[in-house]
Design a protein around this motif. Structure first.
Motif, PDB file in Angstrom:
ATOM      1  N   ALA A  24      73.204  -8.076 -34.887  1.00  0.00           N
ATOM      2  CA  ALA A  24      72.021  -7.443 -35.577  1.00  0.00           C
ATOM      3  C   ALA A  24      71.301  -8.413 -36.458  1.00  0.00           C
ATOM      4  O   ALA A  24      70.008  -8.338 -36.430  1.00  0.00           O
ATOM      5  N   VAL A  25      71.895  -9.419 -37.030  1.00  0.00           N
ATOM      6  CA  VAL A  25      71.333 -10.536 -37.761  1.00  0.00           C
ATOM      7  C   VAL A  25      70.354 -11.206 -36.635  1.00  0.00           C
ATOM      8  O   VAL A  25      69.265 -11.668 -36.957  1.00  0.00           O
ATOM      9  N   MET A  26      70.864 -11.561 -35.528  1.00  0.00           N
ATOM     10  CA  MET A  26      70.118 -12.336 -34.510  1.00  0.00           C
ATOM     11  C   MET A  26      69.105 -11.712 -34.290  1.00  0.00           C
ATOM     12  O   MET A  26      67.903 -12.161 -33.967  1.00  0.00           O
ATOM     13  N   PHE A  32      61.389 -11.226 -36.200  1.00  0.00           N
ATOM     14  CA  PHE A  32      60.539 -11.698 -37.129  1.00  0.00           C
ATOM     15  C   PHE A  32      60.065 -13.079 -36.928  1.00  0.00           C
ATOM     16  O   PHE A  32      59.186 -13.855 -37.830  1.00  0.00           O
ATOM     17  N   GLY A  33      60.447 -13.808 -35.928  1.00  0.00           N
ATOM     18  CA  GLY A  33      60.136 -14.831 -35.485  1.00  0.00           C
ATOM     19  C   GLY A  33      60.722 -16.060 -36.282  1.00  0.00           C
ATOM     20  O   GLY A  33      60.141 -17.367 -36.557  1.00  0.00           O
ATOM     21  N   VAL A  34      61.773 -15.863 -36.860  1.00  0.00           N
ATOM     22  CA  VAL A  34      62.307 -16.988 -37.657  1.00  0.00           C
ATOM     23  C   VAL A  34      63.099 -18.006 -36.697  1.00  0.00           C
ATOM     24  O   VAL A  34      63.168 -19.231 -37.194  1.00  0.00           O
ATOM     25  N   VAL A  35      63.584 -17.589 -35.838  1.00  0.00           N
ATOM     26  CA  VAL A  35      64.239 -18.412 -34.764  1.00  0.00           C
ATOM     27  C   VAL A  35      63.540 -18.430 -33.470  1.00  0.00           C
ATOM     28  O   VAL A  35      62.627 -17.401 -33.118  1.00  0.00           O
ATOM     29  N   ASN A  36      63.237 -19.635 -32.910  1.00  0.00           N
ATOM     30  CA  ASN A  36      62.492 -19.670 -31.669  1.00  0.00           C
ATOM     31  C   ASN A  36      63.251 -19.190 -30.504  1.00  0.00           C
ATOM     32  O   ASN A  36      64.235 -19.600 -30.087  1.00  0.00           O
TER      33      ASN A  36
END
Length: 102
Positions: A24-26, A32-36
Protein backbone atom coordinates in the motif's frame (compact mmCIF):
# COMPACT_ATOMS: atom_id res chain seq x y z
CA UNK A 1 5.25 -29.71 17.64
CA UNK A 2 1.81 -28.14 18.02
CA UNK A 3 3.36 -24.92 19.30
CA UNK A 4 5.62 -24.75 16.24
CA UNK A 5 2.69 -25.10 13.85
CA UNK A 6 0.69 -22.34 15.50
CA UNK A 7 3.78 -20.15 15.83
CA UNK A 8 4.56 -20.57 12.12
CA UNK A 9 0.97 -19.78 11.14
CA UNK A 10 1.05 -16.64 13.28
CA UNK A 11 4.34 -15.51 11.80
CA UNK A 12 3.11 -16.07 8.24
CA UNK A 13 0.01 -13.99 8.99
CA UNK A 14 2.20 -11.27 10.48
CA UNK A 15 4.47 -11.27 7.41
CA UNK A 16 1.43 -11.01 5.13
CA UNK A 17 0.17 -8.00 7.08
CA UNK A 18 3.58 -6.34 6.71
CA UNK A 19 3.63 -7.13 2.98
CA UNK A 20 0.16 -5.60 2.54
CA UNK A 21 1.25 -2.45 4.35
CA UNK A 22 4.43 -2.24 2.26
CA UNK A 23 2.46 -2.75 -0.96
CA UNK A 24 0.00 0.00 0.00
CA UNK A 25 2.83 2.40 0.83
CA UNK A 26 4.62 1.52 -2.41
CA UNK A 27 1.42 2.14 -4.36
CA UNK A 28 0.98 5.54 -2.76
CA UNK A 29 4.61 6.48 -3.38
CA UNK A 30 4.35 5.43 -7.03
CA UNK A 31 1.06 7.24 -7.61
CA UNK A 32 2.35 10.53 -6.17
CA UNK A 33 5.64 10.28 -8.04
CA UNK A 34 7.80 10.14 -4.92
CA UNK A 35 9.75 7.17 -6.24
CA UNK A 36 10.82 6.74 -9.84
CA UNK A 37 8.77 4.00 -11.49
CA UNK A 38 11.42 3.66 -14.20
CA UNK A 39 13.94 2.34 -11.68
CA UNK A 40 14.53 -1.38 -12.04
CA UNK A 41 14.84 -1.82 -8.26
CA UNK A 42 11.53 -0.05 -7.60
CA UNK A 43 9.81 -2.11 -10.29
CA UNK A 44 11.25 -5.33 -8.85
CA UNK A 45 10.07 -4.49 -5.31
CA UNK A 46 6.64 -3.37 -6.52
CA UNK A 47 6.25 -6.51 -8.64
CA UNK A 48 7.28 -8.74 -5.72
CA UNK A 49 4.82 -7.05 -3.37
CA UNK A 50 2.03 -7.33 -5.94
CA UNK A 51 2.70 -11.03 -6.48
CA UNK A 52 2.72 -11.70 -2.74
CA UNK A 53 -0.36 -9.69 -1.82
CA UNK A 54 -2.64 -10.21 -4.84
CA UNK A 55 -3.80 -13.71 -3.79
CA UNK A 56 -5.14 -12.17 -0.57
CA UNK A 57 -6.39 -8.86 -1.96
CA UNK A 58 -8.03 -9.96 -5.24
CA UNK A 59 -10.90 -11.95 -3.65
CA UNK A 60 -11.67 -8.96 -1.44
CA UNK A 61 -11.54 -6.60 -4.42
CA UNK A 62 -14.04 -8.78 -6.26
CA UNK A 63 -16.58 -8.51 -3.44
CA UNK A 64 -16.00 -4.97 -2.16
CA UNK A 65 -16.58 -2.12 -4.61
CA UNK A 66 -13.99 0.65 -4.85
CA UNK A 67 -14.88 3.99 -3.31
CA UNK A 68 -13.80 6.27 -6.13
CA UNK A 69 -10.04 5.97 -6.42
CA UNK A 70 -9.63 4.64 -2.89
CA UNK A 71 -8.94 0.92 -2.48
CA UNK A 72 -9.96 -0.25 0.98
CA UNK A 73 -9.14 -3.90 0.34
CA UNK A 74 -5.79 -3.69 2.21
CA UNK A 75 -7.56 -2.45 5.35
CA UNK A 76 -10.17 -5.20 5.13
CA UNK A 77 -7.48 -7.82 4.47
CA UNK A 78 -5.47 -6.69 7.49
CA UNK A 79 -8.56 -6.80 9.71
CA UNK A 80 -9.43 -10.31 8.48
CA UNK A 81 -5.87 -11.53 8.96
CA UNK A 82 -5.76 -10.12 12.48
CA UNK A 83 -9.07 -11.83 13.24
CA UNK A 84 -7.64 -15.10 11.91
CA UNK A 85 -4.60 -14.65 14.13
CA UNK A 86 -6.83 -14.13 17.19
CA UNK A 87 -8.84 -17.24 16.32
CA UNK A 88 -5.68 -19.33 15.94
CA UNK A 89 -4.39 -18.00 19.24
CA UNK A 90 -7.67 -18.90 20.94
CA UNK A 91 -7.63 -22.39 19.44
CA UNK A 92 -4.05 -22.94 20.62
CA UNK A 93 -4.93 -21.66 24.09
CA UNK A 94 -7.87 -24.03 24.34
CA UNK A 95 -5.71 -26.94 23.19
CA UNK A 96 -3.10 -26.11 25.84
CA UNK A 97 -5.77 -25.84 28.53
CA UNK A 98 -7.11 -29.25 27.45
CA UNK A 99 -3.64 -30.73 27.89
CA UNK A 100 -2.89 -31.23 24.19
CA UNK A 101 -0.30 -28.46 23.79
CA UNK A 102 3.10 -30.12 23.67
Amino acid sequence: MLFAIFWLAGELIHLMVLAIIAAAVMSILLSFGVVNHRSQFVNTVADFLDRVTNPVLNPIRRHIPAFGNVDISPVIAILLLQALQFVLSDIYGRLVMAGLGF
